[in-house]
Motif scaffolding. Structure first.
Motif, short mmCIF file in Angstrom:
data_model
loop_
_atom_site.label_atom_id
_atom_site.label_comp_id
_atom_site.label_asym_id
_atom_site.label_seq_id
_atom_site.Cartn_x
_atom_site.Cartn_y
_atom_site.Cartn_z
N SER A 1 0.83 -1.20 0.00
CA SER A 1 0.00 0.00 0.00
C SER A 1 0.87 1.26 0.00
O SER A 1 0.61 2.21 -0.74
CB SER A 1 -0.92 -0.01 1.22
OG SER A 1 -1.63 1.19 1.31
N GLU A 2 1.91 1.25 0.82
CA GLU A 2 2.82 2.41 0.87
C GLU A 2 3.54 2.59 -0.46
O GLU A 2 3.73 3.71 -0.92
CB GLU A 2 3.82 2.23 2.01
CG GLU A 2 3.21 2.36 3.39
CD GLU A 2 4.18 2.03 4.51
OE1 GLU A 2 5.39 1.87 4.25
OE2 GLU A 2 3.72 1.93 5.66
N GLU B 1 2.44 1.69 -3.40
CA GLU B 1 1.46 2.21 -4.36
C GLU B 1 1.23 3.71 -4.14
O GLU B 1 1.16 4.48 -5.10
CB GLU B 1 0.13 1.44 -4.24
CG GLU B 1 -0.89 1.84 -5.26
CD GLU B 1 -0.48 1.56 -6.69
OE1 GLU B 1 -0.96 2.28 -7.59
OE2 GLU B 1 0.34 0.66 -6.92
N SER B 2 1.15 4.13 -2.87
CA SER B 2 0.97 5.55 -2.58
C SER B 2 2.17 6.35 -3.07
O SER B 2 2.02 7.44 -3.62
CB SER B 2 0.80 5.76 -1.08
OG SER B 2 -0.38 5.15 -0.63
N ARG C 1 4.19 5.54 -5.50
CA ARG C 1 4.15 5.58 -6.97
C ARG C 1 3.17 6.63 -7.46
O ARG C 1 3.46 7.37 -8.40
CB ARG C 1 3.77 4.21 -7.51
CG ARG C 1 4.89 3.21 -7.47
CD ARG C 1 4.48 1.91 -8.11
NE ARG C 1 5.61 0.98 -8.09
CZ ARG C 1 5.49 -0.32 -8.01
NH1 ARG C 1 4.30 -0.87 -7.95
NH2 ARG C 1 6.55 -1.09 -8.00
N LYS C 2 2.00 6.69 -6.83
CA LYS C 2 1.01 7.69 -7.23
C LYS C 2 1.53 9.10 -6.98
O LYS C 2 1.35 9.98 -7.81
CB LYS C 2 -0.30 7.48 -6.47
CG LYS C 2 -1.09 6.29 -6.95
CD LYS C 2 -2.37 6.13 -6.17
CE LYS C 2 -3.14 4.90 -6.62
NZ LYS C 2 -4.33 4.68 -5.80
N ALA C 3 2.18 9.31 -5.83
CA ALA C 3 2.70 10.64 -5.51
C ALA C 3 3.79 11.05 -6.49
O ALA C 3 3.88 12.21 -6.87
CB ALA C 3 3.23 10.66 -4.08
N SER C 4 4.61 10.08 -6.91
CA SER C 4 5.70 10.43 -7.82
C SER C 4 5.19 10.79 -9.21
O SER C 4 5.83 11.55 -9.92
CB SER C 4 6.71 9.28 -7.92
OG SER C 4 6.15 8.19 -8.62
N THR C 5 4.04 10.27 -9.58
CA THR C 5 3.50 10.63 -10.90
C THR C 5 2.71 11.93 -10.84
O THR C 5 2.52 12.58 -11.86
CB THR C 5 2.57 9.52 -11.44
OG1 THR C 5 1.50 9.32 -10.53
CG2 THR C 5 3.33 8.23 -11.67
N GLN C 6 2.29 12.34 -9.64
CA GLN C 6 1.50 13.55 -9.52
C GLN C 6 2.36 14.80 -9.37
O GLN C 6 2.04 15.83 -9.90
CB GLN C 6 0.55 13.45 -8.32
CG GLN C 6 -0.54 12.41 -8.55
CD GLN C 6 -1.37 12.17 -7.31
OE1 GLN C 6 -1.07 12.71 -6.25
NE2 GLN C 6 -2.40 11.36 -7.42
#
Length: 147
Positions: A91-92, A94-95, A97-102
């Motif tokens: 979960s961490e 994935e979070s 990864r999402k933050a790095s793309t945003q």
């Protein structure tokens, strides 16, 4: 398609199957032949009945196996803890990864600091630092020469 000959009791049966499945079908046929043999001398006069009894033996074994499989042991607490840890880490990840793309990563020193200092002020500071370095280098050379 392939054919497999199964010998069950006094008869042989030719079974069509997919290529590569011959050994599996032969093994299943051997299981049926084994159950058929368990009938011994108490065989019925009709072959279909004997095959039915062999199938019932197999169905009984399957039902017992399913009953035992449904009685799963209590989960090991250590394994449960490790699974929970893995889920949390996934979960961490994935979070992250999402933050790095945003949000793009900072590319300059000023971006990392969160402000944009005046370029001329930065140039003056660098000049002062360079002067200090030259003075220190000269002092070190003087000490080395006198030693």
């Amino acid at each position: 398609m392939s054919n497999v000959t199964l010998n069950i009791g006094p008869k042989s049966y030719v079974i069509a199957c997919a290529d590569g499945q011959e050994d599996h079908i032969a093994a299943l046929g051997a299981m049926i032949a084994e159950k058929y043999a368990q009938l011994g001398t108490s065989r019925a006069p009709l072959e279909a009945q004997n095959l039915l009894f062999a199938a019932l033996f197999l169905a009984d074994e399957l039902a017992e196996a399913r009953k035992h499989a449904s009685k799963t042991p209590a989960p090991d607490p250590e394994i449960a803890y490790l699974r929970q840890s893995i889920e949390q880490l996934e979960s961490e990840l994935e979070s992250a990864r999402k933050a790095s793309t945003q949000a793009p990563l900072p590319t300059t020193y000023a971006d990392r600091l969160g402000d944009t200092p005046d370029t001329s002020e930065m140039a003056e500071r660098m000049e002062a630092l360079a002067s200090q370095l030259e003075a220190n280098a000269a002092a070190l050379e003087a000490v080395a020469a006198s030693a």
